[in-house]
Design a protein around this motif. Structure first.
Motif, PDB file in Angstrom:
ATOM      1  N   LEU A 356     -25.325   2.513   1.719  1.00  0.00           N
ATOM      2  CA  LEU A 356     -25.928   1.471   0.877  1.00  0.00           C
ATOM      3  C   LEU A 356     -25.259   1.447  -0.500  1.00  0.00           C
ATOM      4  O   LEU A 356     -25.067   0.390  -1.098  1.00  0.00           O
ATOM      5  CB  LEU A 356     -27.443   1.681   0.767  1.00  0.00           C
ATOM      6  N   ARG A 357     -24.875   2.637  -0.987  1.00  0.00           N
ATOM      7  CA  ARG A 357     -24.160   2.692  -2.263  1.00  0.00           C
ATOM      8  C   ARG A 357     -22.838   1.940  -2.146  1.00  0.00           C
ATOM      9  O   ARG A 357     -22.473   1.149  -3.006  1.00  0.00           O
ATOM     10  CB  ARG A 357     -23.937   4.156  -2.657  1.00  0.00           C
ATOM     11  N   GLU A 358     -22.137   2.172  -1.037  1.00  0.00           N
ATOM     12  CA  GLU A 358     -20.831   1.534  -0.831  1.00  0.00           C
ATOM     13  C   GLU A 358     -20.901   0.011  -0.857  1.00  0.00           C
ATOM     14  O   GLU A 358     -19.975  -0.661  -1.297  1.00  0.00           O
ATOM     15  CB  GLU A 358     -20.249   1.968   0.517  1.00  0.00           C
ATOM     16  N   ILE A 359     -21.982  -0.543  -0.321  1.00  0.00           N
ATOM     17  CA  ILE A 359     -22.067  -2.005  -0.285  1.00  0.00           C
ATOM     18  C   ILE A 359     -22.837  -2.554  -1.484  1.00  0.00           C
ATOM     19  O   ILE A 359     -23.062  -3.764  -1.586  1.00  0.00           O
ATOM     20  CB  ILE A 359     -22.710  -2.516   1.029  1.00  0.00           C
ATOM     21  N   GLY A 360     -23.239  -1.655  -2.374  1.00  0.00           N
ATOM     22  CA  GLY A 360     -23.865  -2.104  -3.620  1.00  0.00           C
ATOM     23  C   GLY A 360     -25.320  -2.515  -3.490  1.00  0.00           C
ATOM     24  O   GLY A 360     -25.810  -3.309  -4.300  1.00  0.00           O
TER      25      GLY A 360
END
Lengths: 364, 364
Positions: A356-360
């Motif tokens: 989820l961090r990777e996709i913001g």
């Protein structure tokens, strides 16, 4: 250009036709059929009221509780064992049609015309239904493929980018599950959230021909076909944990990234596997964001505890093990069983956070 | 003595075991199973509350409307894809188990132990379910045979004569449908409303082995298997037209006599056919009446107009033709289609009147 191929199945094979202008034809060619139609498509179709059943494409309508009413409508329209049902709509209409056609008088003939990219590129073949029961998502279902699948590409023009992305994620999933070369071929089709009609048709045909291998090899979901759940166990929890504000196809795309993160965390991937799964994740991310902006609606901060609770309740797990599809080794997919313990729980949570961090997307 | 044989089916074959003392074994052998049990048998079974579902053998319970609750109970008892369901009871329990096992997580393994002669001698193999919808009898259903059928003959001792007769009529129907020699063999088994356990077992095995031919030749009810509807279209109308005061098996017996009368009226039978069908009717009559007294409860005067209305509504008819199984020529059964007109209607009414007069049932 129209294309077609056959899918074999234990109850008799069926033909898949992909082209333009098929909607008009199916209505004209079946004057005696009963049409089950997505409510919002009704104005497009010159179908008399006395031979149609309108179904709103709502999660609540693909429930066992609503099935009696659908069956009663078939009865009221005079359906008998010889009746031909034509269903036109997306996944919800497909689920309702599959289930009701399979049980009505122990099974009547039906034809399916999918109208969303997700149903065109994936669910329209394979014959599965997924039906909710008293609030439990997809707790029941069955296998009852139509006798014909007619894919009218013209419907794609009316779909927004988010719906297109959802469909492409399922196509990506199918191709990746078959092998890395198939995934590269899929990428080379000019895959993008905004595409020409020709490109869309090429991707649909590629995804369905690839899926055909899975369902012909393993019609009833015992082994190979289970790999098509890639992204789904992780994705379903995101859908359920956001009260379905994240649409299914998008959740599957995010779920694939979570599965990749989990595999990395567990150390299951070789350098080649890391490279290949990174390419998959990169593709998924590129579909979620275009030129820095977001193609799909970004949900409110996601409650990870709730997502994990939903993940725990997934019906695909067994009583003492989680079952999920993850990449291993050089990136090939496997159905893995993981003991339900603190260690596994922690790493799954980590994988969600990381993806989820990777996709913001925000978490809370 | 225990006997067993295999039935092949598209979703995998299954074993049928006939013998005594099997109830105890099935409970002892399946500590992890969930048991679906006829409510009134519960006191006989040492099954913990947390792994059983009690179902009352009522027509209202084999309905699509009740299915959500059954599925929810499976969920609450922790059923997953690997769960083994063991169903113990008669036709209603079989219908509920077939349907719920087939849809729960798209299908779980199940074992069936029939407890009425009708389910032992007929319905336990073939995999059909028949489910009511909002008051319409058997409007939906499907095919989902168990993985094993265990027939414990000890249950027969607890059945009253009326229930035994109902079961024997289905056995007679199966054997007659296969050929006149098979029917004679059935008669030679010492068929009677009161029989020794050995005789009962012999008849059950004969009926099931004979039915095996039909369901292996035509699993999905397209042609040969339809002949097993002999007595049913006429019989269902008697059941429905008497508000189900005539039990199913008895109605099938009477329905066979009606079918014979109709064939005679239409002039379809050769002298041999008349002789053979008369032997069938005579046998059916002898089962209804013993030494001048009645074995089965005689219903109040039957409303023939209502029976004809129910006959008209049978789901097996097409829009412009009645479809029913009747003897023709030398007495062999055929699925006949008769135009829906005054002539046909008059002769069907005549056949009902004639048959009911023969067995001494009043009409109004």
């Amino acid at each position: 250009m129209q294309e077609s191929f056959e899918v074999s199945a234990s109850g008799g094979g069926y033909r898949v036709v992909v082209g333009r202008g098929l909607l008009k034809e199916v209505v004209a060619d079946n004057p005696d059929a009963i049409f089950m139609v997505d409510d919002h498509l009704a104005p497009l179709l010159p179908i008399p009221v006395n031979c149609r059943i309108l179904v709103k494409a709502l999660e609540a309508n693909k429930s066992l509780e609503c099935m009696s009413e659908i069956v009663l409508k078939l009865r009221e329209l005079g359906a008998n064992r010889a009746t031909h049902l034509v269903a036109i709509g997306g996944g919800v209409i497909q689920d309702v049609a599959t289930f009701s056609a399979s049980i009505y008088m122990r099974g009547i003939r039906w034809t399916y015309m999918p109208t969303t990219l997700l149903s065109m590129a994936d669910s329209c073949i394979g014959g599965k239904s997924s039906i909710n029961v008293l609030g439990y998502k997809n707790l029941v279902g069955n296998f009852y493929p139509p006798k014909e699948v007619l894919i009218d590409i013209d419907f794609v023009a009316s779909l927004d980018s988010e719906k297109v992305v959802g469909g492409l994620f399922e196509a990506a999933k199918i191709c990746y599950a078959r092998g890395y070369q198939d995934f590269q071929d899929y990428l080379s089709d000019g895959t993008a959230a905004q595409m020409s009609v020709d490109n869309v048709q090429r991707i649909i045909v590629r995804a369905l021909r690839t899926k055909k291998w899975f369902i012909e090899t393993d019609e009833f979901d015992q082994k190979e076909r289970l790999l098509l759940n890639f992204g789904h166990t992780f994705g379903h929890a995101i859908e359920a944990g956001t009260n379905f504000s994240v649409p299914h196809g998008v959740a599957v795309g995010v779920g694939m990234i979570v599965a990749v993160e989990y595999a990395k965390k567990r150390g299951w991937l070789s350098p080649t596997g890391i490279e290949r799964t990174s390419n998959l994740s990169r593709h998924a991310k590129s579909m979620l964001r275009l030129d820095g902006g977001s193609i799909v609606a970004v949900p409110a901060a996601i409650d990870l505890k709730l997502v994990m609770e939903k993940f725990n309740n997934d019906k695909k797990h067994l009583s003492d093990t989680y079952r999920m599809v993850c990449p291993r080794g050089a990136g090939e997919l496997e159905l893995v069983s993981e003991a339900k313990n603190d260690d596994t729980h922690r790493d799954i949570t980590w994988a969600y956070e990381s993806a989820l961090r990777e996709i913001g997307w925000q978490t809370k």
